[in-house]
Design a protein around this motif. Structure first.
Motif, short mmCIF file in Angstrom:
data_model
loop_
_atom_site.label_atom_id
_atom_site.label_comp_id
_atom_site.label_asym_id
_atom_site.label_seq_id
_atom_site.Cartn_x
_atom_site.Cartn_y
_atom_site.Cartn_z
N SER A 101 0.82 -1.22 0.00
CA SER A 101 0.00 0.00 0.00
C SER A 101 0.85 1.26 0.00
O SER A 101 0.57 2.20 -0.75
N ASP A 102 1.89 1.27 0.83
CA ASP A 102 2.78 2.44 0.88
C ASP A 102 3.52 2.61 -0.44
O ASP A 102 3.71 3.73 -0.93
N ALA A 103 3.94 1.50 -1.04
CA ALA A 103 4.70 1.56 -2.30
C ALA A 103 3.82 2.01 -3.46
O ALA A 103 4.25 2.80 -4.30
N ILE A 104 2.59 1.55 -3.49
CA ILE A 104 1.72 1.94 -4.60
C ILE A 104 1.32 3.41 -4.48
O ILE A 104 1.25 4.12 -5.48
N TYR A 105 1.15 3.87 -3.25
CA TYR A 105 0.86 5.30 -3.05
C TYR A 105 2.05 6.14 -3.52
O TYR A 105 1.88 7.13 -4.24
N ALA A 106 3.25 5.73 -3.17
CA ALA A 106 4.46 6.45 -3.60
C ALA A 106 4.57 6.43 -5.12
O ALA A 106 4.87 7.47 -5.74
N ALA A 107 4.30 5.28 -5.75
CA ALA A 107 4.40 5.17 -7.20
C ALA A 107 3.40 6.09 -7.90
O ALA A 107 3.75 6.81 -8.84
N VAL A 108 2.17 6.08 -7.42
CA VAL A 108 1.11 6.89 -8.02
C VAL A 108 1.43 8.39 -7.87
O VAL A 108 1.26 9.17 -8.80
N TYR A 119 -8.17 7.28 -3.38
CA TYR A 119 -8.30 7.75 -2.00
C TYR A 119 -7.28 7.02 -1.13
O TYR A 119 -7.24 5.79 -1.14
N ARG A 120 -6.49 7.78 -0.38
CA ARG A 120 -5.58 7.16 0.59
C ARG A 120 -6.30 7.16 1.93
O ARG A 120 -6.80 8.21 2.38
N GLN A 121 -6.36 5.99 2.55
CA GLN A 121 -7.12 5.84 3.79
C GLN A 121 -6.21 5.30 4.89
O GLN A 121 -5.19 4.69 4.60
N TYR A 122 -6.61 5.55 6.13
CA TYR A 122 -5.75 5.24 7.27
C TYR A 122 -6.58 4.67 8.41
O TYR A 122 -7.66 5.19 8.73
N CYS A 123 -6.08 3.60 9.01
CA CYS A 123 -6.69 3.03 10.21
C CYS A 123 -5.68 3.16 11.35
O CYS A 123 -4.60 2.58 11.30
N GLY A 131 -0.98 1.75 13.39
CA GLY A 131 -1.66 2.42 12.28
C GLY A 131 -1.10 2.00 10.95
O GLY A 131 0.08 1.63 10.85
N ALA A 132 -1.96 2.03 9.91
CA ALA A 132 -1.52 1.65 8.57
C ALA A 132 -2.44 2.28 7.53
O ALA A 132 -3.61 2.54 7.79
N TYR A 133 -1.87 2.50 6.36
CA TYR A 133 -2.58 3.11 5.23
C TYR A 133 -2.96 2.07 4.19
O TYR A 133 -2.35 0.99 4.12
N TRP A 134 -3.92 2.41 3.36
CA TRP A 134 -4.23 1.66 2.15
C TRP A 134 -4.86 2.62 1.15
O TRP A 134 -5.17 3.75 1.50
N LEU A 135 -5.03 2.17 -0.10
CA LEU A 135 -5.67 2.98 -1.12
C LEU A 135 -7.01 2.37 -1.49
O LEU A 135 -7.18 1.16 -1.43
N SER A 136 -7.93 3.23 -1.92
CA SER A 136 -9.24 2.77 -2.36
C SER A 136 -9.68 3.59 -3.56
O SER A 136 -9.23 4.72 -3.74
N ASN A 137 -10.58 3.02 -4.35
CA ASN A 137 -11.15 3.76 -5.47
C ASN A 137 -12.49 4.36 -5.09
O ASN A 137 -13.21 4.88 -5.93
N GLU A 138 -12.84 4.30 -3.81
CA GLU A 138 -14.05 4.97 -3.32
C GLU A 138 -13.77 5.58 -1.95
O GLU A 138 -12.90 5.12 -1.22
N ILE A 141 -15.06 3.86 3.63
CA ILE A 141 -14.03 3.06 4.30
C ILE A 141 -14.44 1.59 4.34
O ILE A 141 -15.51 1.25 4.85
N MET A 142 -13.58 0.74 3.78
CA MET A 142 -13.72 -0.71 3.86
C MET A 142 -12.34 -1.22 4.27
O MET A 142 -11.44 -1.34 3.45
N ASN A 143 -12.18 -1.49 5.56
CA ASN A 143 -10.86 -1.70 6.15
C ASN A 143 -10.26 -3.08 5.83
O ASN A 143 -10.78 -4.09 6.27
N PRO A 144 -9.13 -3.10 5.09
CA PRO A 144 -8.50 -4.37 4.74
C PRO A 144 -7.67 -4.98 5.87
O PRO A 144 -7.27 -6.13 5.81
N TYR A 145 -7.40 -4.20 6.92
CA TYR A 145 -6.59 -4.71 8.02
C TYR A 145 -7.41 -5.45 9.06
O TYR A 145 -6.89 -6.25 9.82
N PHE A 146 -8.70 -5.18 9.11
CA PHE A 146 -9.57 -5.84 10.09
C PHE A 146 -10.72 -6.61 9.45
O PHE A 146 -11.33 -7.44 10.12
N GLY A 147 -11.06 -6.32 8.20
CA GLY A 147 -12.20 -6.99 7.59
C GLY A 147 -13.47 -6.72 8.38
O GLY A 147 -13.68 -5.62 8.88
N LYS A 148 -14.30 -7.76 8.52
CA LYS A 148 -15.61 -7.58 9.17
C LYS A 148 -15.50 -7.13 10.63
O LYS A 148 -16.42 -6.54 11.17
#
Length: 161
Positions: A101-108, A119-123, A131-138, A141-148
């Motif tokens: 996630s960090d690398a793709i944000y840097a690349a973009v 969208y760069r998102q943070y939990c 804490g950690a970041y991820w990217l989304s196309n919306e 928030i749909m958190n990939p670090y915790f899921g449901k």
């Protein structure tokens, strides 16, 4: 997940062909993120494999003048392999996903990708409150670090349009 629908033709400083490949990497990343949101180990492995392939394809098309982008793409490919290696434990798959996630944000950002609505998102609670970041196309928030467990924990911290 629906792929990124650009408002106009995506542009970046990589040139047309590599930009097309960068958008493919981004879309494969979203599949990976969605698989982790679903806490689906097998789908995560499949998505990481797709991402590794698209990142490798992009790596061969980046001109030497874009060393920073090339380095980020190499990191994505390496960390995708680490995700693929974890065939049974979604929590262990989430660890290299943070580096992806960090690398793709840097690349973009470094490629100055435009017209894709990223969208760069943070939990703040991911990885024992590190804490950690991820990217989304919306924006949602749909958190990939915790899921449901904590699906909507997080916030948008940056928008790249």
């Amino acid at each position: 997940a629906k792929p990124t629908v650009p408002t106009e033709n995506p542009k970046s400083n990589l040139g047309d062909t590599a930009t097309t490949h960068l958008v493919q990497v981004l879309n494969d990343y979203y599949l990976l993120k969605d698989a982790l949101v679903a806490s689906d180990v097998a789908k995560t492995v499949d998505a990481a494999a797709r991402l590794q392939v698209s990142a490798a394809a992009l790596e061969t098309r980046i001109a030497s003048g874009n060393a920073t982008v090339a380095k980020s793409i190499a990191t994505i490919a390496t960390e995708a392999k680490a995700i693929i290696a974890e065939k049974t434990d979604v929590e262990k798959q989430r660890i290299p996903f943070e580096k992806v996630s960090d690398a793709i944000y840097a690349a973009v950002k470094d490629a100055q990708l435009e017209h894709t609505g990223v969208y760069r998102q943070y939990c703040p609670m991911a990885f024992n409150d590190k804490g950690a970041y991820w990217l989304s196309n919306e924006e949602k928030i749909m958190n990939p670090y915790f899921g449901k467990k904590m699906l909507t924990c997080g916030e948008v911290t940056d928008t790249l349009r």
